[in-house]
Design a protein around this motif. Structure first.
Motif, PDB file in Angstrom:
ATOM      1  N   THR A 127      67.712  32.654  49.329  1.00  0.00           N
ATOM      2  CA  THR A 127      67.397  31.769  50.444  1.00  0.00           C
ATOM      3  C   THR A 127      67.916  32.423  51.714  1.00  0.00           C
ATOM      4  N   LEU A 167      64.640  28.073  60.477  1.00  0.00           N
ATOM      5  CA  LEU A 167      63.852  27.838  59.276  1.00  0.00           C
ATOM      6  C   LEU A 167      64.698  28.175  58.063  1.00  0.00           C
ATOM      7  N   LYS A 217      58.760  29.085  49.648  1.00  0.00           N
ATOM      8  CA  LYS A 217      58.537  27.975  50.586  1.00  0.00           C
ATOM      9  C   LYS A 217      59.390  28.176  51.822  1.00  0.00           C
ATOM     10  N   THR A 218      58.981  27.526  52.885  1.00  0.00           N
ATOM     11  CA  THR A 218      59.781  27.508  54.106  1.00  0.00           C
ATOM     12  C   THR A 218      59.847  26.079  54.601  1.00  0.00           C
ATOM     13  N   SER A 260      56.684  28.566  61.475  1.00  0.00           N
ATOM     14  CA  SER A 260      57.097  28.211  60.113  1.00  0.00           C
ATOM     15  C   SER A 260      55.944  28.412  59.133  1.00  0.00           C
ATOM     16  N   PHE A 295      55.466  32.105  58.548  1.00  0.00           N
ATOM     17  CA  PHE A 295      56.473  32.628  57.615  1.00  0.00           C
ATOM     18  C   PHE A 295      56.105  32.242  56.190  1.00  0.00           C
ATOM     19  N   ARG A 296      55.657  31.011  55.998  1.00  0.00           N
ATOM     20  CA  ARG A 296      55.287  30.532  54.663  1.00  0.00           C
ATOM     21  C   ARG A 296      54.180  31.390  54.058  1.00  0.00           C
ATOM     22  N   PRO A 300      57.836  34.843  50.191  1.00  0.00           N
ATOM     23  CA  PRO A 300      58.295  33.451  50.266  1.00  0.00           C
ATOM     24  C   PRO A 300      57.751  32.587  49.139  1.00  0.00           C
ATOM     25  N   TYR A 346      64.097  29.803  54.575  1.00  0.00           N
ATOM     26  CA  TYR A 346      63.074  30.663  53.966  1.00  0.00           C
ATOM     27  C   TYR A 346      63.503  30.936  52.529  1.00  0.00           C
ATOM     28  N   ASN A 347      62.787  30.352  51.578  1.00  0.00           N
ATOM     29  CA  ASN A 347      63.129  30.505  50.165  1.00  0.00           C
ATOM     30  C   ASN A 347      62.237  31.526  49.480  1.00  0.00           C
TER      31      ASN A 347
END
Length: 121
Positions: free
Chosen positions: A95, A87, A69-70, A19, A22-23, A67, A89-90
């Motif tokens: 999203t 997750l 945020k995640t 996570s 990814f962020r 991204p 993922y924004n």
């Protein structure tokens, strides 16, 4: 409070680690957790790729969808041979839902399937 250091062989929080990668759009760190071949489903494209190809495809995805945020939506970490996480993922405009399936190989959990799809409202 002192930081908690995890031993190298302990991967209970691998979904938490992924996570955070990814962020930060860190395709290189994410790919370190890929098995030798990985099933990638990104939006409408699905195929099995090598670890290196998977990293490049993820890098391209991050370039197109940076991204904001995640967050971890769900995780299963009670099975000794299997891990699963979802997750959220924004990005600034969209999203996505990221599903991560991991299986245990020797002493490590490796990602065997990574699915990134638009989140359903």
């Amino acid at each position: 409070m002192a930081p908690i250091y995890r031993s190298i062989g302990y991967q209970a929080d691998i979904i938490d680690d992924l996570s955070s990668y990814f962020r930060s759009s860190n395709s290189k760190e994410i790919a370190k957790s890929f098995s030798s071949t990985i099933e990638l489903i990104i939006i409408d494209e699905e195929d099995v790729y090598s670890k290196a190809q998977g990293e490049q495809i993820l890098k391209d995805f991050f370039a197109k969808h940076p991204p904001v945020k995640t967050s971890i939506f769900h995780k299963i970490n009670t099975n000794p041979n299997y891990r699963f996480g979802v997750l959220v993922y924004n990005t600034a405009k969209e999203t996505f839902r990221v599903s991560i399936t991991m299986k245990k190989f020797n002493a490590s959990f490796l990602v065997t399937e990574l699915r990134i799809e638009p989140a359903k409202e």
